[in-house]
Design an enzyme around this catalytic site. Structure first.
Site, PDB file in Angstrom:
ATOM      1  N   SER A 298      34.455  20.596  32.560  1.00  0.00           N
ATOM      2  CA  SER A 298      33.739  20.127  33.373  1.00  0.00           C
ATOM      3  C   SER A 298      34.469  18.873  34.045  1.00  0.00           C
ATOM      4  CB  SER A 298      32.298  19.528  32.774  1.00  0.00           C
ATOM      5  OG  SER A 298      31.493  19.034  33.777  1.00  0.00           O
ATOM      6  N   CYS A 299      33.942  18.572  35.263  1.00  0.00           N
ATOM      7  CA  CYS A 299      34.595  17.534  36.051  1.00  0.00           C
ATOM      8  C   CYS A 299      33.718  16.887  37.053  1.00  0.00           C
ATOM      9  CB  CYS A 299      35.915  18.057  36.573  1.00  0.00           C
ATOM     10  SG  CYS A 299      35.651  19.087  37.902  1.00  0.00           S
ATOM     11  N   GLY A 300      33.995  16.655  38.162  1.00  0.00           N
ATOM     12  CA  GLY A 300      33.147  16.281  39.355  1.00  0.00           C
ATOM     13  C   GLY A 300      32.283  17.520  40.067  1.00  0.00           C
TER      14      GLY A 300
END
Length: 338
Positions: free
Chosen positions: A287-289
């Site tokens: 996951s990330c932004g």
């Protein structure tokens, strides 16, 4: 529970879909690994010069240049592409080739939108594509585009490691407006949901986290530690920072050489995952932004041969979706207490 449902998906084999294995085995493949060096790509392009009359599979560079919306220099991917690119490269616009009806940035497009974009880029299904980033950032957004191509089952996809080295090594570049390309007829593909995890599934995992009998899962967050911890702001105004319950902070920079911004070697990547106490026996979710740099982790896992490739997924909506759809009061946005 959510994790049990996740395990019901059929296995994913490497970065190529089962339906295309016969095609791949019957043709000459230029590259033996997902990551390719500038030298390897340059040699492949020399052996496969563009021609209007040939119908043979081609090697096509795809520029995935993209910058954060709060980039301090206000840089845009298309400008970087015009300033410097590999000859005959096509530009894959992450801000345009997406789900236009989603309120969240960079959500995967529909199968029809993807096919239309590939047709506009003049790419055929049997083309071997090599996705690359900008010289300014090194590895950044190319893994996301490579992952997108994999989700939609393009048979032959690779990532250049990387364009910064390409330029440093004095390999051919061009600038200015690119020459127009002849549209192709890219057939509407299928969508491989086994590579993607949705908000609904992520919420079930988060609600189960810490409960007796909950299935274990690794969630790796590619954002900076400050954003993960909730001490630094998100680049999108009004969005709370913090992290999903049970996730681990793994800024993507840990996976790259600090100078060249290329991927570390497979052994070095494996060491990073081990030092972060990532359990390779569990499902690993990146996951990330907005789902862009999460794909850097996903690619690194493959390069390190870390964990079961059948149980790796990317959270498409990532933190931008999560923070807009859950409440901190429900315990679904965690922050590090000072």
């Amino acid at each position: 529970m959510a994790f049990s449902a996740m395990r019901s998906f059929a296995p994913v084999r490497s970065f190529r879909t089962m339906s295309t294995l016969g095609q791949i085995q019957s043709r000459s493949v230029s590259f033996s690994s997902y990551l390719v060096t500038p030298k390897q790509l340059n040699e492949a392009l020399k052996k496969n010069p563009p021609t209007k009359i040939s119908t043979s599979p081609r090697v096509i560079p795809i520029c995935a240049a993209w910058f954060m919306p709060n980039d301090p220099e206000g840089r845009k991917g298309i400008d970087s592409f015009r300033n410097s690119r590999i000859p005959q490269a096509r530009f894959f616009d992450l801000d345009a080739i997406k789900d236009p009806d989603s309120p969240y940035p960079h959500m995967l497009p529909t199968c029809e939108t993807f096919a239309e974009a590939m047709s506009d880029l003049g790419i055929r299904r049997d083309d071997e594509v090599v996705v690359y980033d900008t010289a300014e950032l090194g590895i950044f957004s190319a893994p996301r585009v490579g992952w997108t191509l994999r989700v939609f089952g393009h048979p032959n996809v690779h990532i250049l490691n990387n364009y910064r080295l390409w330029v440093k090594e004095g390999l051919p570049t061009e600038s200015g407006e690119p020459a127009p390309v002849e549209k192709s007829k890219y057939s509407v593909p299928t969508y491989d949901s086994r590579l993607v995890i949705t908000f609904r599934e992520m919420k079930e995992l988060a609600l189960d986290y810490g409960k007796e009998g909950a299935e274990p899962v690794e969630i790796l967050d590619a954002r900076s530690y400050g954003r993960w911890a909730g001490t630094d702001p998100e680049p999108r105004a009004g969005l709370s920072s913090g992290h999903l319950p049970g996730s681990k902070s793994m800024p993507f920079q840990q996976l790259l050489d600090p100078e060249t911004k290329t991927y570390l070697s497979g052994d070095e990547l494996r060491k990073v995952f081990e030092e972060n106490k990532v359990d390779p026996s569990q499902t690993i979710i990146s996951s990330c932004g907005t789902g862009v740099t999460a794909s850097i982790i996903e690619t690194a896992l493959g390069e390190a041969e870390f964990g079961d490739p059948h149980l790796r997924r990317v959270y498409d909506g990532s933190w931008t979706e999560w923070a807009q759809r859950v409440k901190e009061s429900d315990g679904l946005i965690k922050k590090v207490k000072s």
